[in-house]
Design a protein around this motif. Structure first.
Motif, PDB file in Angstrom:
ATOM      1  N   GLY A 263       0.832  -1.271  -0.072  1.00 43.24           N
ATOM      2  CA  GLY A 263      -0.089  -0.003  -0.074  1.00 43.24           C
ATOM      3  C   GLY A 263       0.859   1.328   0.183  1.00 43.24           C
ATOM      4  O   GLY A 263       2.247   0.972   0.395  1.00 43.24           O
ATOM      5  N   ALA A 264       0.234   2.485  -0.399  1.00 45.14           N
ATOM      6  CA  ALA A 264       0.932   3.715  -0.462  1.00 45.14           C
ATOM      7  C   ALA A 264      -0.334   4.693  -0.575  1.00 45.14           C
ATOM      8  O   ALA A 264      -1.109   4.658  -1.144  1.00 45.14           O
ATOM      9  CB  ALA A 264       1.774   3.796  -1.758  1.00 45.14           C
ATOM     10  N   GLN A 265      -0.014   5.799   0.367  1.00 44.36           N
ATOM     11  CA  GLN A 265      -1.000   6.527   0.551  1.00 44.36           C
ATOM     12  C   GLN A 265      -0.296   8.069   0.706  1.00 44.36           C
ATOM     13  O   GLN A 265       0.929   8.188   1.528  1.00 44.36           O
ATOM     14  CB  GLN A 265      -1.943   6.613   1.915  1.00 44.36           C
ATOM     15  N   GLU A 274       5.014  18.552   5.679  1.00 48.58           N
ATOM     16  CA  GLU A 274       5.676  18.402   4.297  1.00 48.58           C
ATOM     17  C   GLU A 274       4.748  17.112   4.043  1.00 48.58           C
ATOM     18  O   GLU A 274       4.309  16.386   4.531  1.00 48.58           O
ATOM     19  CB  GLU A 274       7.092  17.896   4.565  1.00 48.58           C
ATOM     20  N   ASN A 275       4.768  17.492   2.483  1.00 53.04           N
ATOM     21  CA  ASN A 275       3.841  16.115   1.956  1.00 53.04           C
ATOM     22  C   ASN A 275       4.781  15.024   1.655  1.00 53.04           C
ATOM     23  O   ASN A 275       6.103  15.107   1.183  1.00 53.04           O
ATOM     24  CB  ASN A 275       3.671  16.655   0.357  1.00 53.04           C
ATOM     25  N   ILE A 276       4.269  13.814   1.964  1.00 54.39           N
ATOM     26  CA  ILE A 276       5.046  12.526   2.199  1.00 54.39           C
ATOM     27  C   ILE A 276       4.108  11.476   1.551  1.00 54.39           C
ATOM     28  O   ILE A 276       2.992  11.752   1.094  1.00 54.39           O
ATOM     29  CB  ILE A 276       5.267  12.093   3.643  1.00 54.39           C
ATOM     30  N   VAL A 277       4.752  10.481   1.240  1.00 47.20           N
ATOM     31  CA  VAL A 277       4.030   8.997   1.012  1.00 47.20           C
ATOM     32  C   VAL A 277       4.223   7.907   2.048  1.00 47.20           C
ATOM     33  O   VAL A 277       5.425   7.629   2.324  1.00 47.20           O
ATOM     34  CB  VAL A 277       4.459   8.822  -0.543  1.00 47.20           C
ATOM     35  N   ALA A 278       3.122   7.540   2.454  1.00 50.15           N
ATOM     36  CA  ALA A 278       3.194   6.411   3.665  1.00 50.15           C
ATOM     37  C   ALA A 278       3.348   5.303   2.918  1.00 50.15           C
ATOM     38  O   ALA A 278       2.136   5.021   2.135  1.00 50.15           O
ATOM     39  CB  ALA A 278       2.201   6.617   4.666  1.00 50.15           C
ATOM     40  N   ILE A 279       4.176   4.471   2.958  1.00 53.40           N
ATOM     41  CA  ILE A 279       4.068   2.959   2.423  1.00 53.40           C
ATOM     42  C   ILE A 279       3.825   1.877   3.597  1.00 53.40           C
ATOM     43  O   ILE A 279       4.447   1.992   4.713  1.00 53.40           O
ATOM     44  CB  ILE A 279       5.390   2.955   1.406  1.00 53.40           C
ATOM     45  N   GLN A 280       3.558   0.910   3.215  1.00 51.63           N
ATOM     46  CA  GLN A 280       3.360  -0.483   3.823  1.00 51.63           C
ATOM     47  C   GLN A 280       4.100  -1.753   2.970  1.00 51.63           C
ATOM     48  O   GLN A 280       3.466  -1.813   2.181  1.00 51.63           O
ATOM     49  CB  GLN A 280       2.115  -0.835   4.458  1.00 51.63           C
ATOM     50  N   PHE A 281       4.643  -2.580   3.807  1.00 46.25           N
ATOM     51  CA  PHE A 281       5.331  -3.582   3.335  1.00 46.25           C
ATOM     52  C   PHE A 281       4.498  -4.908   3.356  1.00 46.25           C
ATOM     53  O   PHE A 281       3.810  -5.136   4.508  1.00 46.25           O
ATOM     54  CB  PHE A 281       6.791  -3.834   3.496  1.00 46.25           C
ATOM     55  N   ASP A 282       4.723  -6.088   2.621  1.00 45.95           N
ATOM     56  CA  ASP A 282       4.057  -7.200   3.034  1.00 45.95           C
ATOM     57  C   ASP A 282       4.808  -7.833   4.217  1.00 45.95           C
ATOM     58  O   ASP A 282       5.836  -7.426   4.470  1.00 45.95           O
ATOM     59  CB  ASP A 282       3.882  -7.989   1.490  1.00 45.95           C
ATOM     60  N   GLN A 283       4.517  -9.361   4.377  1.00 42.82           N
ATOM     61  CA  GLN A 283       5.118  -9.948   5.472  1.00 42.82           C
ATOM     62  C   GLN A 283       6.652 -10.298   5.178  1.00 42.82           C
ATOM     63  O   GLN A 283       7.234  -9.938   5.879  1.00 42.82           O
ATOM     64  CB  GLN A 283       4.287 -11.471   5.615  1.00 42.82           C
ATOM     65  N   LEU A 338       2.873   9.695  -7.211  1.00 37.52           N
ATOM     66  CA  LEU A 338       3.603   8.579  -6.812  1.00 37.52           C
ATOM     67  C   LEU A 338       3.152   7.620  -5.842  1.00 37.52           C
ATOM     68  O   LEU A 338       3.272   6.220  -6.106  1.00 37.52           O
ATOM     69  CB  LEU A 338       4.827   9.328  -5.755  1.00 37.52           C
ATOM     70  N   ALA A 339       1.940   8.001  -5.066  1.00 37.44           N
ATOM     71  CA  ALA A 339       1.551   7.099  -4.298  1.00 37.44           C
ATOM     72  C   ALA A 339       0.459   6.082  -5.392  1.00 37.44           C
ATOM     73  O   ALA A 339       0.464   4.845  -5.242  1.00 37.44           O
ATOM     74  CB  ALA A 339       0.369   7.718  -3.382  1.00 37.44           C
ATOM     75  N   ILE A 340       0.012   6.646  -6.427  1.00 39.30           N
ATOM     76  CA  ILE A 340      -0.937   5.941  -7.471  1.00 39.30           C
ATOM     77  C   ILE A 340       0.159   4.946  -7.962  1.00 39.30           C
ATOM     78  O   ILE A 340      -0.204   3.805  -8.204  1.00 39.30           O
ATOM     79  CB  ILE A 340      -1.449   6.771  -8.408  1.00 39.30           C
ATOM     80  N   SER A 341       1.483   5.375  -8.401  1.00 41.08           N
ATOM     81  CA  SER A 341       2.247   4.458  -8.932  1.00 41.08           C
ATOM     82  C   SER A 341       2.688   3.476  -8.177  1.00 41.08           C
ATOM     83  O   SER A 341       2.765   2.288  -8.734  1.00 41.08           O
ATOM     84  CB  SER A 341       3.400   5.210  -9.680  1.00 41.08           C
ATOM     85  N   LEU A 342       2.962   3.524  -6.977  1.00 42.79           N
ATOM     86  CA  LEU A 342       3.226   2.751  -6.032  1.00 42.79           C
ATOM     87  C   LEU A 342       2.268   1.685  -5.919  1.00 42.79           C
ATOM     88  O   LEU A 342       2.551   0.506  -6.010  1.00 42.79           O
ATOM     89  CB  LEU A 342       3.667   3.360  -4.828  1.00 42.79           C
TER      90      LEU A 342
END
Length: 532
Positions: A263-265, A274-283, A338-342
């Motif tokens: 996921g990416a938001q 500041e504008n950022i992109v929060a990401i989450q990894f799988d297991q 960037l969030a959409i792309s990720l």
């Protein structure tokens, strides 16, 4: 054949009215009339050639796929040799000339190396992926097979096509056409897109995200001259990042790829605004990221996007939660892009725009106008001919023709399908098929009257006998339409959709509705002769 119970008349009438009603919002849209918001609004989407939009041709470089395979194989070989018991020491690793080669410190370990690498070289598919040879008794050379490389390119292009489709769908567009063309090209057509630059920017971004450890031993003077230490590579800082204008050396192997993201938001850091992109990894990604951060507390790691360093923060403590933040001077729009792309996935290969074409809405309007004029003139000539030739039965055929067109539009609107210029051609063909069915019926009724049949018997036999030929002809056309839909693409499929829908509606209106109308007229008027 001519018996229509009251319930059946009501059912057929309600069905016809319901389908025709679905076409009404499309006419409001075409003529620019406001449609009530509280009512459902099924409308026919217009294709690229009618509504205007963007056409882009993307091309991938197969050499990039080969290079990525070599890098992955190198990392695998290093890991396997290091984990062997006892460890197999190797050196002088090279990926030049599209092959992976390395030296063994002990030439007597050749048999162990073969045993370890054989399952990896064979892969999981039917094609042997790598060929192993030994040079000068101690140098191992791995060459990718041509069949395996072709298969890798095909898989990469299939994956890239899916990623492009997901990205365009996130833009909120409707009915895009995204198809493979040849071995390394993808055709993208997006009807009604008002900002083609946004599409090009999004598609041109590979969104290849990597986390790599910074080489702490690299000398800044060497990095500035583009000289990287062995086992490292140099990446420039991205525009707007803290290190803009400079570069940094990072370890080539041992990092984490962005394909582990779930996921990416886009969001705003509450502390720095500041504008950022929060990401989450799988297991698996969470475990690898936790291991990387645990082993490198106090060291810098680089966040690399599409070959540019966004930032190089420090692991202050182990990160075990599987979440991270990406910053780099984003605006709200660039962070969201960037969030959409990720989210949609990283493209497995870079795509270059080799052709772009924009169809203006004015040209689309001209296409609609020309198509409607052609359909109107053809329909008018057919109506005049039918009424002049068959009288009352020609009037019934004309009414069925109008209902047929409205039902096609209604079904297309309900299914949210797209109408293209070839689709309008399908309309014209459907009109001809519907009229042809009525001609067969009317001519058959004429023949029955010439044989001396009574009015009711002639009409009944005419519908029954002609229906067989009508069904046979439309089944043949239906098979052709299905094949066009399954194996065609873009405008060909648009033509097939209208054709298939039109076959069902033309049979329904030309056979069922006209028979119901004729039966009602015969029952109420009881004519002694037919003017046909």
């Amino acid at each position: 054949m001519l018996e229509f119970p009251r319930w059946r008349k009501i059912w057929l009438s309600l069905l016809t009215l319901a389908v025709v009603a679905c076409a009404i919002p499309s006419f409001f849209s075409v003529f620019g009339i406001a449609y009530p918001d509280e009512l459902p609004e099924p409308t026919v989407n217009l294709g690229l050639d009618l509504a205007g939009g963007s056409h882009i041709l993307l091309e991938a470089d197969p050499d990039e796929v080969a290079a990525q395979r070599l890098q992955n194989m190198e990392e695998t070989v290093r890991t396997e040799m290091r984990n062997a018991e006892p460890e197999i020491r190797i050196g002088d690793v090279s990926t030049a000339n599209d092959r992976l080669s390395f030296m063994l410190d002990d030439a007597g370990e050749i048999d162990r190396v073969r045993e370890i690498l054989t399952p990896i070289m064979n892969g999981t598919g039917p094609v042997r992926e790598w060929e192993l040879s030994v040079v000068d008794t101690s140098r191992v050379v791995l060459r990718p097979s041509a069949a395996a490389l072709d298969n890798a390119v095909t898989q990469a292009m299939d994956s890239a096509t899916d990623v492009v489709r997901r990205r365009i769908d996130e833009l909120g567009t409707r009915e895009p056409t995204i198809i493979r063309q040849g071995d390394t090209r993808i055709v993208v057509q997006v009807p009604g897109l008002q900002d083609p630059e946004q599409l090009k920017e999004l598609l041109g971004q590979t969104a290849k995200l990597e986390f790599k450890m910074v080489d702490q031993e690299a000398l800044p003077s060497d990095v500035a001259q583009g000289i990287a230490p062995p086992g490292s590579e140099i990446f420039p800082y991205a525009a707007g990042s803290p290190g803009e204008g400079s570069a940094i050396a990072v370890r080539r192997l041992g990092g984490i790829q962005g394909d582990s993201l779930t996921g990416a938001q886009a969001s705003v850091d509450p502390q720095t605004n500041e504008n950022i992109v929060a990401i989450q990894f799988d297991q698996q990604g969470t475990q690898r990221f936790a291991q990387l951060s645990t082993q490198n507390v106090g060291k810098n790691f680089a966040i690399i996007l599409d070959g540019e360093v966004l930032s190089a923060p420090v692991f202050n403590e182990p990160i075990r939660g599987g979440s991270a933040q990406i910053s780099g001077g984003f605006t709200a729009d660039t962070a969201n892009a960037l969030a959409i792309s990720l989210r949609s996935g990283a493209l497995p290969v870079d795509l270059a725009i080799v052709e772009e074409r924009t169809v203006s809405a004015e040209l689309g309007a001209d296409s609609i106008r020309s198509g409607l004029i052609a359909m109107g003139i053809g329909s008018l000539l057919v109506i005049v001919l039918m009424i002049a030739t068959y009288g009352r039965f020609g009037v019934y055929a004309t009414a069925a023709l109008v209902v047929n067109v409205l039902m096609i539009l209604g079904i297309m609107a309900a299914l949210n399908t797209t109408l293209t210029l070839p689709g309008i051609a399908g309309f014209v063909l459907t009109i001809g098929a519907a009229v042809d069915a009525n001609v067969l019926i009317n001519e058959r009724i004429r023949e029955e009257r010439k044989r001396g049949r009574r009015v009711v018997t002639a009409v009944e036999n005419g519908y029954r006998e002609a229906s067989r030929a009508i069904y046979d002809a439309n089944i043949t056309n239906f098979i052709a339409g299905v094949l066009l839909f399954l194996f065609g693409s873009g405008p060909v499929r648009g033509f097939a959709v209208v054709l298939i829908i039109g076959l069902f509606t033309s049979v329904f209106t030309a056979v069922t509705l006209t028979r119901m109308w004729v039966a009602g007229w015969l029952k109420s008027k009881r004519p002694r002769d037919l003017n046909i």
